[in-house]
Design an enzyme around this catalytic site. Structure first.
Site, PDB file in Angstrom:
ATOM      1  N   TYR A 234       0.879  -1.177   0.000  1.00 28.17           N
ATOM      2  CA  TYR A 234       0.000   0.000   0.000  1.00 28.17           C
ATOM      3  C   TYR A 234       0.914   1.224   0.000  1.00 28.17           C
ATOM      4  CZ  TYR A 234      -4.184  -2.776   0.894  1.00 28.17           C
ATOM      5  OH  TYR A 234      -5.220  -3.670   0.778  1.00 28.17           O
ATOM      6  N   HIS A 416     -17.765  -1.808   3.204  1.00 25.61           N
ATOM      7  CA  HIS A 416     -16.442  -1.938   3.839  1.00 25.61           C
ATOM      8  C   HIS A 416     -16.497  -2.798   5.096  1.00 25.61           C
ATOM      9  CE1 HIS A 416     -12.385  -0.826   5.056  1.00 25.61           C
ATOM     10  NE2 HIS A 416     -12.861  -0.577   6.261  1.00 25.61           N
TER      11      HIS A 416
END
Length: 594
Positions: A234, A416
């Site tokens: 990331y 999510h």
């Protein structure tokens, strides 16, 4: 030719065919395919516009899938480009990307002849020819870049061996045959090069709105970084809007992916930072690095999100997402997820997102509202659960107080959870009756999250209820999983995108803390092992000390199903709307959707 497997009885109203008829259809299809392959007709590749959605299946880009959706015919048309065909391939779908219990289209060669058919795999991964052939081969053609296979598959086939294609995430699987095989049954799927790709197959059929004539673009991209030689990265990069940047509306955005890295860039997001800070430090590096400044954790407001396979995102003609101007931070954080399973080294990347914006403000500001569960450890999932359900509520009391008289219109949604999430659904209810699904993903993956435009706008009126339910799997865990921000903690959230923007930014719930204390007391009374109820012991510690027998699991499930809730009906400043929000009754639903 491989032998046909007899079909099991099918408990549905679809027409049944005698085995002879099915076999005849199957052999005809094989014969046609053999003619096509042998002749190897040269021809022009179908226009890219015929298949608007595209995704690389493998990290090297040897397999490229394109598709379109026909809602009129309830079918998906696939175009599979095989750049280096050897002795065949497998392509299909399964619940979560497994090669067991999978629904497959298989092309294979014995070294002399080539064969194509609809197959399925059993619980041990053994392949079987399906007695009902539902992958319809349309065309095969050679081109300079490789072999194109065009085939069709209906959403629903009434075949118990077939995957039901529905809204939400689809786990696509593929395998490459590098040696000839004498029959379908001889394929050993554990010994072939294989992989997984996640996509949203059933894209909404939305008309592209007219864009303003004064529209400008801004690219927020990684500054020619070297992708780390590891499987998962990331990457965070801080960007800054120009000084004096006035309020604008974002009307559209699209991905910018560096050529050659299409198979490595998994998903990307742009976050706007909190306006309460005058400045944010510059950073360009891994998001999990100890060198990353802590202040970057305050850059959480999503401006744009893209995942592999997604196209451009358009706002409705009457609304735009505001950024810039007073009360809006100039600082943005780009986050790029690189998936590099082959551990390529030295690959440079400048991928990101291109924002399209206008100074001519549209009629409405678009807003983003959080639905679901509050990030709190009072909501927990016992270990070893295959399907544990938690539900968060946006109650009628909150929407009655916070929404305008004409209501709001939800046009997009981003679901999510963290790693244990398996399913997410938000349902709209009115006067005790469930009216419609806002967004649902029955094959949800925390590794594939994107803002999805809804097939139709969902109107929400004052007094309506929005109920978000998440299903979790903790079979691989030995301790309870509590709610929170950590990746091994859990969330249950739906970020809904709507207009007109209101002051309501968060409408979520959690079980009443007093009732949870009663649960811990009950566990103490009925178990030999005592759960410490000392005030200084945290709720996560209390959950971790529970012996998770059937009684303790069932009582916790029951508690979440009847206990009153603590409502968070919050403005953007994190201040609650006036009212009594503790010990609120659960919404009463008298009529549920099928």
């Amino acid at each position: 030719l491989p032998s046909m497997q007899t079909s099991r009885s099918k408990p549905c109203s679809c027409p049944s065919f005698r085995l002879r008829e099915v076999a005849s259809m199957y052999f005809t299809m094989i014969a046609v395919f053999l003619v096509i392959l042998v002749v190897a007709l040269q021809g022009s590749v179908p226009r890219g516009s015929d298949f608007p959605y595209k995704v690389p299946l493998d990290p090297q880009g040897l397999l490229e899938l394109s598709w379109n959706v026909s809602y009129a015919e309830q079918a998906v048309n696939f175009q599979l480009l095989v750049r280096e065909l050897r002795f065949g391939l497998l392509f299909g779908m399964s619940d979560r990307g497994e090669f067991e219990n999978a629904d497959l289209a298989v092309l294979w060669s014995d070294g002399h002849n080539s064969y194509f058919g609809d197959a399925w795999s059993d619980t041990k991964g053994q392949l079987h020819m399906d007695s009902q052939q539902d992958y319809q081969l349309l065309e095969a053609r050679k081109a300079p870049e490789g072999l194109y296979l065009l085939f069709r598959r209906s959403f629903s086939t009434c075949d118990p061996k077939d995957y039901l294609i529905e809204d939400g995430t689809v786990h696509l699987i593929y395998g490459i045959l590098e040696k000839p095989v004498r029959s379908l049954q001889a394929i050993n799927i554990s010994a072939i090069h294989r992989g997984l790709q996640r996509v949203q197959l059933l894209k909404p059929n939305i008309t592209v709105p007219d864009l303003p004539s004064d529209m400008k673009t801004m690219e927020i991209t990684a500054p020619d970084i070297v992708i780390p030689s590891q499987e998962t990265t990331y990457w965070c990069y801080m960007a800054e809007l120009p000084d004096g940047f006035s309020k604008h509306h974002i009307v559209m955005y699209e991905p910018v992916v560096t050529a050659g890295n299409e198979a490595l860039v998994h998903h990307m997001e742009i976050f706007q930072c909190a306006a309460e800070f005058d400045s944010f430090p510059y950073y360009n590096g891994p998001c999990d690095s100890k060198m990353k400044p802590d202040r970057l954790n305050y850059c959480r407001h999503v401006l744009a999100a893209w995942a592999m396979g997604a196209q451009a995102f358009y706002y409705p003609e009457e609304a735009g997402l505001a950024f810039g101007g007073p009360g809006s931070s100039r600082y943005l954080r780009l986050e790029v997820h690189y998936h590099n399973p082959l551990v390529f080294k030295g690959r440079r990347d400048s991928s990101g997102i291109r924002l399209y914006y206008t100074a001519t403000l549209r009629r409405y500001d678009a807003g983003i509202m959080e639905l679901g569960l509050v990030y709190t450890p009072v909501m927990a999932i016992p270990p070893g659960e295959s399907t544990f359900i938690l539900t968060g509520y946006c109650t009628d009391k909150c929407t009655q107080l916070a929404l305008p008289a004409a209501g709001i219109r939800i046009f997009a949604s981003q679901l999510h959870t963290h790693l244990a999430g398996r399913k997410v659904v938000t349902v709209l209810a009115r006067d005790g009756k469930e009216l419609q699904v806002v967004n649902a993903d029955g094959h949800y993956s925390p590794h594939f999250q994107e803002i999805r435009m809804l097939k139709e706008v969902v109107p929400v009126l004052p007094g309506d209820e929005l109920i978000t339910t998440c299903t979790y799997n903790t079979e691989d865990r030995s301790r309870a999983t509590v709610g929170g921000f950590g990746i091994l903690e859990e969330m249950c959230v739906n970020y809904v995108h709507y207009y007109p923007q209101t002051q309501l930014e968060l409408c979520k719930s959690a079980v009443d803390a007093g009732y949870l204390r009663r649960y811990f007391n009950l566990v103490n009374r009925f178990n030999d092992e005592e759960v410490c109820m000392c005030p200084q012991v945290s709720i996560p510690q209390q959950f971790s000390s529970i012996p998770w027998n059937t009684f303790n699991r069932d009582v916790l499930k029951s508690l979440y199903g009847f206990a009153p809730i603590s409502m968070h009906c919050n403005k953007s400043s994190a201040v609650q709307f006036p009212g009594e929000w503790e010990k609120q009754p659960l919404p009463t639903i008298t009529e549920r959707l099928r």
